[in-house]
Design an enzyme around this catalytic site. Structure first.
Site, PDB file in Angstrom:
ATOM      1  N   SER A 182       0.813  -1.220   0.000  1.00  0.00           N
ATOM      2  CA  SER A 182       0.000   0.000   0.000  1.00  0.00           C
ATOM      3  C   SER A 182       0.844   1.267   0.000  1.00  0.00           C
ATOM      4  O   SER A 182       0.409   2.312  -0.492  1.00  0.00           O
ATOM      5  CB  SER A 182      -0.935   0.007   1.213  1.00  0.00           C
ATOM      6  OG  SER A 182      -0.192  -0.032   2.425  1.00  0.00           O
ATOM      7  N   ASP A 229      -1.803   7.838   8.580  1.00  0.00           N
ATOM      8  CA  ASP A 229      -2.022   7.172   9.859  1.00  0.00           C
ATOM      9  C   ASP A 229      -0.649   6.703  10.313  1.00  0.00           C
ATOM     10  O   ASP A 229       0.345   6.931   9.625  1.00  0.00           O
ATOM     11  CB  ASP A 229      -3.042   6.027   9.750  1.00  0.00           C
ATOM     12  CG  ASP A 229      -2.647   4.960   8.749  1.00  0.00           C
ATOM     13  OD1 ASP A 229      -1.455   4.590   8.696  1.00  0.00           O
ATOM     14  OD2 ASP A 229      -3.527   4.485   8.011  1.00  0.00           O
ATOM     15  N   HIS A 251       1.300   4.728   7.548  1.00  0.00           N
ATOM     16  CA  HIS A 251       1.329   5.149   6.145  1.00  0.00           C
ATOM     17  C   HIS A 251       1.782   6.602   6.035  1.00  0.00           C
ATOM     18  O   HIS A 251       1.155   7.489   6.617  1.00  0.00           O
ATOM     19  CB  HIS A 251      -0.046   4.992   5.491  1.00  0.00           C
ATOM     20  CG  HIS A 251      -0.491   3.575   5.377  1.00  0.00           C
ATOM     21  ND1 HIS A 251      -1.245   2.961   6.353  1.00  0.00           N
ATOM     22  CD2 HIS A 251      -0.269   2.642   4.416  1.00  0.00           C
ATOM     23  CE1 HIS A 251      -1.483   1.713   5.989  1.00  0.00           C
ATOM     24  NE2 HIS A 251      -0.898   1.493   4.825  1.00  0.00           N
TER      25      HIS A 251
END
EC number: 3.1.1.53
Length: 424
Positions: free
Chosen positions: A40, A326, A329
């Site tokens: 991600s 967050d 990330h």
């Protein structure tokens, strides 16, 4: 000839005034022939689906999203796709390969095959897998997944014996026991086929311990036999423990061919997926960026263990991962490491990437590319420049020979001209 020492002296002075060229903690590339595999933190498609669209989710600079040089999937990893039903077909090709994934299978997930199993064994498997992957991608350009077709002549089907949470193992596949067998003391076989790739990474796994079923203990035994070459690969259980063991995997690099999977005891396993390796290349070390959680979640160091010179360079941040989107990330340190993908660099080494190929304060270890051949060695007060002496010696010899030739020619023509004047 007197200019050479002065040139060296001037170079030393310039170096002492600020030119350093240290190795930088980034991943980069020599040219445009590179590729990144990730999750991600480099998945541009995942960012597009967030609401609102927010590139701070990634550690990758969004300018690279349309480069066509990235294969990434949020929530996944190459190891996870290799073994489990949660699958993404990582596919890419390049001379210089970069990996920034692995965090989606860590001790935080606590995977083990059975309730009495061991996640430590699966961390060991992860390390062995990435070791094989990194070594081979240093000599292959292309990576993708392929399905492995197999033929089992019995009536039993594959069974989801090994699962934990949302993760279900399907590579290798377990073939269930035939109904007419009263226990697991039997021999069984299945054919499988590898075709279309130069080589393949496939799993060969056993339960390395005494496997209990209906009051009986079994020793696992699995073999792969290459019917074309006669080569056999095998594992037998050697441990006597009855708890705390799990599915130990070895990762074989096999050529195309017709194979026979053989089990002499317990359940038959047969590979269903393989890493397809294609297009041999000149040796080019891969680059690996540490893939870990914020310290609030447990991570492992298996990609670091797997990434060793000369086939691999490992890059890591010195601080805790703290994202801006967050906590997991958008970390500034890892964003800085990936920023090197925005430009070409001439030299790679164990210590880092060198931006220039002339001089440096650090001798590159395990160098690759066009690397500095000189270094500034700094004493507490006086900078001393140390150069490779051979080029300087050779240059001095050549200059000396040139001067001698010029002097001889001048004397020759002066004598010849004087003779002509005298004759006149």
């Amino acid at each position: 000839m007197f200019l050479l020492p002065r040139f060296v002296l001037v170079s030393c002075i310039i170096g002492s005034l600020g030119f350093d060229n240290p190795p930088t903690n980034v991943v980069s590339h020599l040219n445009g022939d590179w590729f990144l595999f990730g999750d991600s933190r480099s998945d541009c498609n995942h960012v597009v689906t967030t609401n609102p669209r927010n590139y701070s989710y990634m550690d990758l600079n969004p300018a690279l999203c349309d480069s066509g040089k990235i294969s990434s999937k949020a929530g996944n990893s190459i190891f996870r796709s290799f073994h489990f039903t949660d699958f993404y077909n990582y596919t890419g090709e390049g001379q210089q390969i970069i990996f920034y994934e692995g965090v989606n299978f860590t001790p935080y997930h606590a995977f083990k095959c059975t309730t009495s199993g061991s996640n430590d064994i699966w961390m060991q498997n992860k390390g062995l897998f990435y070791t094989q992957l990194y070594k081979n991608m240093a000599v292959y350009r292309s990576l993708t997944f392929v399905n492995v077709p197999y033929v089992y002549n019995g009536s039993a089907q594959s069974t989801a014996l090994c699962k934990s949470g949302s993760l279900v193992l399907n590579n290798p596949a377990y073939i269930a026991r035939e109904a007419n067998f009263g226990d697991y003391y039997y021999k069984v076989e299945a054919d499988f086929y590898l075709s279309g790739c130069d080589e393949y990474i496939v799993p060969l796994c056993i339960f390395n311990g005494k496997f209990l079923s209906n009051t009986k203990y079994y020793d696992d035994s699995q073999y792969y036999f290459n019917k074309d070459t006669g080569v056999i690969y095998g594992l037998n259980s050697t441990e006597t423990i009855t708890t705390g063991f799990d599915f130990n995997c070895h990762y074989l690099v096999l050529p195309s061919g017709n194979y026979l999977a053989i089990s002499n005891e317990l359940l038959l396993t047969v590979p269903t997926k393989a890493i397809c390796l294609n297009k041999r290349k000149d040796f080019t070390p891969v680059q690996v960026v540490d893939s870990r959680w914020n310290n609030a979640m447990q991570s492992d160091n298996m990609t670091a263990v797997a990434c060793q010179p000369p086939y691999c360079y490992f890059r890591n941040s010195t601080t805790n991962y703290v994202g801006v989107y967050d906590i997991n990330h958008g970390d500034a340190g890892f964003t800085s490491i990936l920023s090197g993908l925005l430009y070409d660099s001439p030299c790679f080494s164990q210590q880092g990437v060198f931006r220039y190929d002339n001089v440096s304060s650090v001798w590159p270890l395990y160098p690759y590319g066009r690397c500095p051949t000189a270094a500034d060695i700094n004493t507490p007060d006086v900078p001393i420049c140390v150069y490779d002496p051979l080029p300087i010696i050779l240059l001095g010899i050549l200059l000396g020979v040139a001067v001698i030739i010029i002097v001889v020619l001048l004397l020759y023509f002066m004598v010849d001209n004087g003779t002509r004047l005298h004759d006149a």
